[in-house]
Design a protein around this motif. Structure first.
Motif, PDB file in Angstrom:
ATOM      1  N   ALA A   1       6.113  -1.597 -11.743  1.00  0.00           N
ATOM      2  CA  ALA A   1       5.446  -1.629 -12.932  1.00  0.00           C
ATOM      3  C   ALA A   1       3.837  -0.610 -13.117  1.00  0.00           C
ATOM      4  O   ALA A   1       3.616  -0.157 -11.617  1.00  0.00           O
ATOM      5  N   ALA A   2       3.599  -0.234 -14.579  1.00  0.00           N
ATOM      6  CA  ALA A   2       1.720   0.244 -14.364  1.00  0.00           C
ATOM      7  C   ALA A   2       0.966  -0.594 -14.208  1.00  0.00           C
ATOM      8  O   ALA A   2       0.973  -1.245 -13.445  1.00  0.00           O
ATOM      9  N   ILE A   3       0.182   0.303 -12.965  1.00  0.00           N
ATOM     10  CA  ILE A   3      -1.150  -0.424 -12.670  1.00  0.00           C
ATOM     11  C   ILE A   3      -2.539  -0.199 -13.984  1.00  0.00           C
ATOM     12  O   ILE A   3      -2.812   1.196 -13.881  1.00  0.00           O
TER      13      ILE A   3
ATOM     14  N   ALA B   1      -8.050   8.728  -9.737  1.00  0.00           N
ATOM     15  CA  ALA B   1      -7.361   9.640  -9.205  1.00  0.00           C
ATOM     16  C   ALA B   1      -5.550   9.405  -7.994  1.00  0.00           C
ATOM     17  O   ALA B   1      -4.823   9.651  -8.464  1.00  0.00           O
ATOM     18  N   ILE B   2      -6.440   8.076  -7.750  1.00  0.00           N
ATOM     19  CA  ILE B   2      -4.974   7.320  -7.228  1.00  0.00           C
ATOM     20  C   ILE B   2      -3.896   7.004  -7.892  1.00  0.00           C
ATOM     21  O   ILE B   2      -3.015   7.521  -7.789  1.00  0.00           O
ATOM     22  N   LEU B   3      -4.235   6.498  -9.198  1.00  0.00           N
ATOM     23  CA  LEU B   3      -3.243   6.378  -9.696  1.00  0.00           C
ATOM     24  C   LEU B   3      -2.717   7.278 -10.800  1.00  0.00           C
ATOM     25  O   LEU B   3      -1.416   7.691 -11.185  1.00  0.00           O
ATOM     26  N   ALA B   4      -3.473   8.516 -11.193  1.00  0.00           N
ATOM     27  CA  ALA B   4      -2.881   9.829 -11.664  1.00  0.00           C
ATOM     28  C   ALA B   4      -1.892  10.197 -10.396  1.00  0.00           C
ATOM     29  O   ALA B   4      -0.381  11.222 -11.242  1.00  0.00           O
TER      30      ALA B   4
ATOM     31  N   MET C   1      -0.119   8.963  -8.372  1.00  0.00           N
ATOM     32  CA  MET C   1       1.065   8.392  -7.979  1.00  0.00           C
ATOM     33  C   MET C   1       1.569   8.035 -10.064  1.00  0.00           C
ATOM     34  O   MET C   1       2.973   7.877  -9.638  1.00  0.00           O
ATOM     35  N   VAL C   2       1.034   8.274 -10.638  1.00  0.00           N
ATOM     36  CA  VAL C   2       2.091   8.592 -11.871  1.00  0.00           C
ATOM     37  C   VAL C   2       2.150   9.996 -11.924  1.00  0.00           C
ATOM     38  O   VAL C   2       3.914  10.314 -12.067  1.00  0.00           O
ATOM     39  N   GLY C   3       1.855  10.853 -11.652  1.00  0.00           N
ATOM     40  CA  GLY C   3       2.417  12.205 -11.408  1.00  0.00           C
ATOM     41  C   GLY C   3       3.234  12.590 -10.697  1.00  0.00           C
ATOM     42  O   GLY C   3       4.611  13.212 -11.231  1.00  0.00           O
ATOM     43  N   HIS C   4       3.539  11.948  -9.664  1.00  0.00           N
ATOM     44  CA  HIS C   4       4.984  11.258  -8.917  1.00  0.00           C
ATOM     45  C   HIS C   4       6.079  10.219  -9.404  1.00  0.00           C
ATOM     46  O   HIS C   4       7.777  10.635  -8.894  1.00  0.00           O
ATOM     47  N   GLY C   5       5.435   9.970 -10.370  1.00  0.00           N
ATOM     48  CA  GLY C   5       6.510   8.995 -10.506  1.00  0.00           C
ATOM     49  C   GLY C   5       6.797   7.750  -9.807  1.00  0.00           C
ATOM     50  O   GLY C   5       7.702   7.070  -9.719  1.00  0.00           O
ATOM     51  N   LEU C   6       5.770   7.218  -9.173  1.00  0.00           N
ATOM     52  CA  LEU C   6       5.619   6.654  -8.027  1.00  0.00           C
ATOM     53  C   LEU C   6       6.097   5.168  -8.805  1.00  0.00           C
ATOM     54  O   LEU C   6       5.743   3.988  -9.033  1.00  0.00           O
ATOM     55  N   ILE C   7       5.051   5.455  -9.978  1.00  0.00           N
ATOM     56  CA  ILE C   7       4.579   4.051 -11.299  1.00  0.00           C
ATOM     57  C   ILE C   7       4.385   4.788 -12.491  1.00  0.00           C
ATOM     58  O   ILE C   7       4.415   5.823 -12.764  1.00  0.00           O
ATOM     59  N   ALA C   8       5.137   3.706 -13.660  1.00  0.00           N
ATOM     60  CA  ALA C   8       4.886   4.220 -15.165  1.00  0.00           C
ATOM     61  C   ALA C   8       3.568   4.217 -15.375  1.00  0.00           C
ATOM     62  O   ALA C   8       2.729   3.481 -15.001  1.00  0.00           O
ATOM     63  N   ALA C   9       2.924   5.028 -16.372  1.00  0.00           N
ATOM     64  CA  ALA C   9       1.792   5.307 -16.935  1.00  0.00           C
ATOM     65  C   ALA C   9       0.861   4.203 -17.658  1.00  0.00           C
ATOM     66  O   ALA C   9       2.326   3.638 -18.814  1.00  0.00           O
ATOM     67  N   SER C  10      -0.278   3.717 -17.577  1.00  0.00           N
ATOM     68  CA  SER C  10      -0.446   2.954 -18.440  1.00  0.00           C
ATOM     69  C   SER C  10      -0.615   2.911 -19.769  1.00  0.00           C
ATOM     70  O   SER C  10      -0.772   3.537 -20.254  1.00  0.00           O
TER      71      SER C  10
END
Length: 167
Positions: free
Chosen positions: A132-134, A153-156, A158-167
């Motif tokens: 889930a998104a953080i 930047a870490i969240l971006a 992770m979203v860019g790599h598809g590891l988490i969903a965008a919030s």
């Protein structure tokens, strides 16, 4: 010669059949094409003019020439001419032109996509199912811009790599 194997339609030798070696050799030629295929290109519709024995291609959906009627098959050039292996669900090949795996899925060859439940390195899971998104940090009594920028930047990433969903 009427009996064939269920998955790859390899010819079976009939009881009492004469010239059994022809059926056996045909089955070996098809097995040579079907086992761990490495193709020169994916999606070709026109047969090459000067193939070498052992060369293979994944035929496009609407081929012409000697490949008519063999859409999505693996075409293998042998000393006896073209041999074709019909694609089956889940079949894998290696595309030397793309340096990527290609998989037959739902009636189409899919280049470069690797389906997996997780990725393991040295026995340890490194990538699993998307989580889930953080929620990005906001508010608080002390603003630390450098920390917030680093977390963003870490969240971006992770979203860019598809590891988490965008919030």
């Amino acid at each position: 010669m009427t009996d064939q194997t269920a998955r790859f339609a390899l010819p079976l030798i009939d009881p009492g059949q004469s010239q059994k070696e022809m059926t056996h050799n045909e089955a070996l030629a098809l097995m040579d094409a079907a086992l761990q295929p490495s193709v020169r290109a994916v999606g070709m519709t026109i047969p090459p003019t000067t193939p070498a024995a052992g060369d293979q291609w994944i035929v496009g959906p609407s081929p012409s020439g000697d490949w008519v009627g063999q859409g999505n098959a693996i075409a293998a050039w042998t000393s006896g001419g073209w041999r074709f292996v019909a694609a089956v669900e889940g079949m894998l090949a290696w595309s030397t032109a793309d340096a990527l795996p290609v998989r037959f899925s739902h009636g189409n060859w899919v280049l470069g996509d690797v389906a997996a439940a997780r990725v393991m390195v040295a026995g340890l899971p490194v990538i699993g199912a998307r989580r889930a998104a953080i929620v990005a940090p906001s508010g608080g009594s002390v603003i630390d811009n450098e920390t917030r920028n680093a977390i963003a930047a870490i969240l971006a990433a992770m979203v860019g790599h598809g590891l988490i969903a965008a919030s």
